[in-house]
Design a protein around this motif. Sequence first.
Motif, PDB file in Angstrom:
ATOM      1  N   LYS A   1      32.779  39.367  38.363  1.00 41.42           N
ATOM      2  CA  LYS A   1      33.843  39.457  39.373  1.00 41.42           C
ATOM      3  C   LYS A   1      35.211  39.685  38.728  1.00 41.42           C
ATOM      4  CE  LYS A   1      35.345  37.190  43.635  1.00 41.42           C
ATOM      5  NZ  LYS A   1      34.878  38.247  44.521  1.00 41.42           N
ATOM      6  N   LEU A   2      35.502  38.912  37.679  1.00 41.43           N
ATOM      7  CA  LEU A   2      36.810  39.004  37.025  1.00 41.43           C
ATOM      8  C   LEU A   2      37.008  40.342  36.328  1.00 41.43           C
ATOM      9  CD1 LEU A   2      37.187  35.412  35.520  1.00 41.43           C
ATOM     10  CD2 LEU A   2      38.300  36.345  37.547  1.00 41.43           C
ATOM     11  N   THR A   3      35.970  40.879  35.701  1.00 44.12           N
ATOM     12  CA  THR A   3      36.113  42.143  34.983  1.00 44.12           C
ATOM     13  C   THR A   3      36.238  43.332  35.929  1.00 44.12           C
ATOM     14  OG1 THR A   3      33.689  42.239  34.762  1.00 44.12           O
ATOM     15  CG2 THR A   3      34.945  41.377  32.880  1.00 44.12           C
ATOM     16  N   GLY A   4      35.953  43.113  37.210  1.00 44.56           N
ATOM     17  CA  GLY A   4      36.128  44.189  38.184  1.00 44.56           C
ATOM     18  C   GLY A   4      37.558  44.322  38.667  1.00 44.56           C
TER      19      GLY A   4
ATOM     20  N   GLY B   1      34.079  42.650  44.830  1.00 49.95           N
ATOM     21  CA  GLY B   1      35.100  41.716  45.281  1.00 49.95           C
ATOM     22  C   GLY B   1      35.166  41.545  46.783  1.00 49.95           C
ATOM     23  N   SER B   2      34.290  42.227  47.529  1.00 46.41           N
ATOM     24  CA  SER B   2      34.305  42.149  48.985  1.00 46.41           C
ATOM     25  C   SER B   2      33.079  42.867  49.530  1.00 46.41           C
ATOM     26  CB  SER B   2      35.572  42.806  49.543  1.00 46.41           C
ATOM     27  OG  SER B   2      35.503  42.925  50.948  1.00 46.41           O
ATOM     28  N   VAL B   3      32.665  42.507  50.741  1.00 52.30           N
ATOM     29  CA  VAL B   3      31.564  43.238  51.383  1.00 52.30           C
ATOM     30  C   VAL B   3      32.084  44.484  52.106  1.00 52.30           C
ATOM     31  CG1 VAL B   3      30.181  41.158  51.674  1.00 52.30           C
ATOM     32  CG2 VAL B   3      31.704  41.893  53.533  1.00 52.30           C
ATOM     33  N   LYS B   4      33.389  44.671  52.126  1.00 52.35           N
ATOM     34  CA  LYS B   4      33.953  45.861  52.764  1.00 52.35           C
ATOM     35  C   LYS B   4      33.451  47.120  52.053  1.00 52.35           C
ATOM     36  CE  LYS B   4      38.300  43.763  54.306  1.00 52.35           C
ATOM     37  NZ  LYS B   4      38.021  43.841  55.753  1.00 52.35           N
ATOM     38  N   ASP B   5      33.181  48.153  52.837  1.00 53.79           N
ATOM     39  CA  ASP B   5      32.818  49.445  52.256  1.00 53.79           C
ATOM     40  C   ASP B   5      34.063  50.316  52.215  1.00 53.79           C
ATOM     41  OD1 ASP B   5      31.244  51.483  51.194  1.00 53.79           O
ATOM     42  OD2 ASP B   5      30.904  52.360  53.171  1.00 53.79           O
ATOM     43  N   ILE B   6      34.373  50.853  51.053  1.00 49.66           N
ATOM     44  CA  ILE B   6      35.578  51.667  50.874  1.00 49.66           C
ATOM     45  C   ILE B   6      35.191  52.984  50.212  1.00 49.66           C
ATOM     46  CG2 ILE B   6      37.897  51.772  49.872  1.00 49.66           C
ATOM     47  CD1 ILE B   6      37.906  48.720  49.805  1.00 49.66           C
ATOM     48  N   GLU B   7      35.294  54.070  50.947  1.00 49.31           N
ATOM     49  CA  GLU B   7      34.985  55.401  50.427  1.00 49.31           C
ATOM     50  C   GLU B   7      36.284  56.099  50.008  1.00 49.31           C
ATOM     51  OE1 GLU B   7      31.898  56.358  49.905  1.00 49.31           O
ATOM     52  OE2 GLU B   7      31.098  54.534  50.825  1.00 49.31           O
TER      53      GLU B   7
ATOM     54  N   TYR C   1      39.928  44.557  45.538  1.00 49.00           N
ATOM     55  CA  TYR C   1      38.738  45.250  46.009  1.00 49.00           C
ATOM     56  C   TYR C   1      38.037  46.055  44.918  1.00 49.00           C
ATOM     57  CZ  TYR C   1      40.269  43.887  50.651  1.00 49.00           C
ATOM     58  OH  TYR C   1      40.645  43.151  51.756  1.00 49.00           O
ATOM     59  N   SER C   2      38.371  45.766  43.656  1.00 49.09           N
ATOM     60  CA  SER C   2      37.689  46.399  42.510  1.00 49.09           C
ATOM     61  C   SER C   2      37.577  47.914  42.687  1.00 49.09           C
ATOM     62  CB  SER C   2      36.294  45.792  42.327  1.00 49.09           C
ATOM     63  OG  SER C   2      36.364  44.411  42.065  1.00 49.09           O
ATOM     64  N   ILE C   3      38.712  48.550  42.993  1.00 45.58           N
ATOM     65  CA  ILE C   3      38.712  49.991  43.235  1.00 45.58           C
ATOM     66  C   ILE C   3      38.280  50.765  41.992  1.00 45.58           C
ATOM     67  CG2 ILE C   3      40.149  51.978  43.876  1.00 45.58           C
ATOM     68  CD1 ILE C   3      39.545  50.045  46.172  1.00 45.58           C
ATOM     69  N   SER C   4      38.561  50.219  40.814  1.00 44.70           N
ATOM     70  CA  SER C   4      38.161  50.903  39.579  1.00 44.70           C
ATOM     71  C   SER C   4      36.644  51.051  39.475  1.00 44.70           C
ATOM     72  CB  SER C   4      38.688  50.138  38.356  1.00 44.70           C
ATOM     73  OG  SER C   4      38.115  48.841  38.273  1.00 44.70           O
ATOM     74  N   ARG C   5      35.890  50.220  40.204  1.00 49.04           N
ATOM     75  CA  ARG C   5      34.430  50.287  40.179  1.00 49.04           C
ATOM     76  C   ARG C   5      33.862  51.149  41.301  1.00 49.04           C
ATOM     77  NH1 ARG C   5      32.518  44.065  38.876  1.00 49.04           N
ATOM     78  NH2 ARG C   5      32.791  44.203  36.613  1.00 49.04           N
TER      79      ARG C   5
ATOM     80  N   THR D   1      40.959  55.152  37.537  1.00 56.06           N
ATOM     81  CA  THR D   1      41.182  54.215  36.441  1.00 56.06           C
ATOM     82  C   THR D   1      39.885  54.140  35.646  1.00 56.06           C
ATOM     83  OG1 THR D   1      42.833  52.885  37.595  1.00 56.06           O
ATOM     84  CG2 THR D   1      41.612  51.804  35.840  1.00 56.06           C
ATOM     85  N   LYS D   2      39.931  54.621  34.437  1.00 55.49           N
ATOM     86  CA  LYS D   2      38.728  54.652  33.619  1.00 55.49           C
ATOM     87  C   LYS D   2      38.461  53.267  33.029  1.00 55.49           C
ATOM     88  CE  LYS D   2      39.202  59.545  32.418  1.00 55.49           C
ATOM     89  NZ  LYS D   2      39.348  60.537  31.315  1.00 55.49           N
TER      90      LYS D   2
END
Length: 265
Positions: free
Chosen positions: A27-30, A116-122, A222-226, A234-235
């Motif tokens: 979780k933290l690394t995300g 970081g969330s159950v939300k789906d983000i496309e 929301y761990s957008i990098s993942r 963000t690589k």
Amino acid sequence: MEITNVIAIVVFIGPTLGIIAFLIGMKLTGMERRNYSVRKSSDIVNGKKAIEIVEKYKPIIYQTDNIEKDIQFLFYELVEQKEKIVLIYRPVWNDEIHPNPIIHSLYKYFRWIFYGSVKDIEFIEIYIDKKTGEVESFNYETLTEGSTIEAPEHEFTEIEKKGEKYYNKTKGKELGYSPFEEYRCILQVKTWNHLLSITEKPQGKKFDSPVTPLTNWLFRKYSISRRSTGYIRTKSKKWVKYMVSFVLLIVFGIGFPLVLYSILL
């Protein structure tokens, strides 16, 4: 304390702490920071307020009733380049419902930890020519041809404009129609996990969703990098999240119980 009781305590605590530590590490690394610059909504970009540009090119999305959960809103980012403006819209759903209830429950827990969330983000990434104000291309993820709906594979798709014609650059095919309503691209939600597509005749409810800026904190939360994204991203170093998680697992799942064992004996 009897040795059998000590062993029982250690055997219980070790795996429990190890798993918890591993999940915390994941979780933290995300929560990586965004490593590219975005403009604020009040910034002047190419002679206009950023928010005006965001509203002008905001995608229109259609979704049929058989797909659960409506779009709540669109996160947005505006990236200014030398000759282009890049708009990244991220439609947000409260959840995505797998057709198999058991898989859905397990996958939901995984997403909560990993994303970081159950939300789906496309995502929908749009490239605009600064001089003409025309959309040069946009990209998104769709369902891979031949992929099953139970285990849908993602396929990056780029649509580009050449003169008055539009092409699916990924497939190398010309479109026989315009996927736009004025300056706004039109997309169709295709699957239960909200992969997108374009079609000449979109179906279902039309979503003209409100927009909200993707702040640095929300990017991390929301761990957008993942998550899936276009060219601007963000690589992240995948080995880092696994190394940190496994180190925590070893420390708390093996190291701490051994120390506890030696103290109790």
